[in-house]
Design a protein around this motif. Sequence first.
Motif, PDB file in Angstrom:
ATOM      1  N   GLU A 158       0.792  -1.291  -0.038  1.00  0.00           N
ATOM      2  CA  GLU A 158       0.023   0.069  -0.037  1.00  0.00           C
ATOM      3  C   GLU A 158       0.905   1.313  -0.001  1.00  0.00           C
ATOM      4  OE1 GLU A 158      -3.118  -0.066   2.837  1.00  0.00           O
ATOM      5  OE2 GLU A 158      -3.652  -2.102   2.205  1.00  0.00           O
ATOM      6  N   MET A 159       2.291   1.188  -0.228  1.00  0.00           N
ATOM      7  CA  MET A 159       2.936   2.182  -0.624  1.00  0.00           C
ATOM      8  C   MET A 159       3.057   2.801  -1.867  1.00  0.00           C
ATOM      9  SD  MET A 159       6.936   2.453   0.457  1.00  0.00           S
ATOM     10  CE  MET A 159       7.720   1.529  -1.076  1.00  0.00           C
ATOM     11  N   GLU A 160       3.121   4.124  -1.852  1.00  0.00           N
ATOM     12  CA  GLU A 160       3.205   4.896  -3.265  1.00  0.00           C
ATOM     13  C   GLU A 160       4.506   4.733  -3.725  1.00  0.00           C
ATOM     14  OE1 GLU A 160       2.845   9.221  -4.972  1.00  0.00           O
ATOM     15  OE2 GLU A 160       1.040   8.513  -3.802  1.00  0.00           O
ATOM     16  N   LEU A 161       4.638   4.073  -4.998  1.00  0.00           N
ATOM     17  CA  LEU A 161       5.928   3.715  -5.587  1.00  0.00           C
ATOM     18  C   LEU A 161       6.769   4.689  -6.174  1.00  0.00           C
ATOM     19  CD1 LEU A 161       4.993   0.179  -7.181  1.00  0.00           C
ATOM     20  CD2 LEU A 161       5.974   0.594  -4.553  1.00  0.00           C
ATOM     21  N   THR A 162       5.900   5.942  -6.178  1.00  0.00           N
ATOM     22  CA  THR A 162       6.669   7.174  -6.935  1.00  0.00           C
ATOM     23  C   THR A 162       7.316   7.988  -5.713  1.00  0.00           C
ATOM     24  OG1 THR A 162       4.576   8.341  -7.069  1.00  0.00           O
ATOM     25  CG2 THR A 162       5.289   7.115  -8.826  1.00  0.00           C
TER      26      THR A 162
END
Length: 115
Positions: free
Chosen positions: A45-49
Amino acid sequence: MDPGQMKFLRLLSTRMTQTITYHCYNSRAWEDENDRTIKLQGDNEMELTSSEKTKPRVVTNNCDNKDGSWHQTVLEIDTKQKNALPVMDVAAYDVGDKLVKQKFSIQLGPVCFVY
């Protein structure tokens, strides 16, 4: 895939990779200057950008053309963050222009586990 299998693959791996292809028709996918990109959310659930450890590398960026033709942008994520992949959700930012017909599709490549 069974969650147990995924956990086992992650335990044995030193890094993971995945390719994301954004097929675009008058829609942009990636703008480094304005920090406007498609948003990618990983399995954890982490934003990869948002993190340098999971920030995608731009392989090709041809979606900067709004010329009424189909183009594509290819991104590759290569990370040691074992819970980051696979990509689970994608949000596009350059859609909904009422003056220009826009379309896009997203192709998620397989996750490769490297050990």
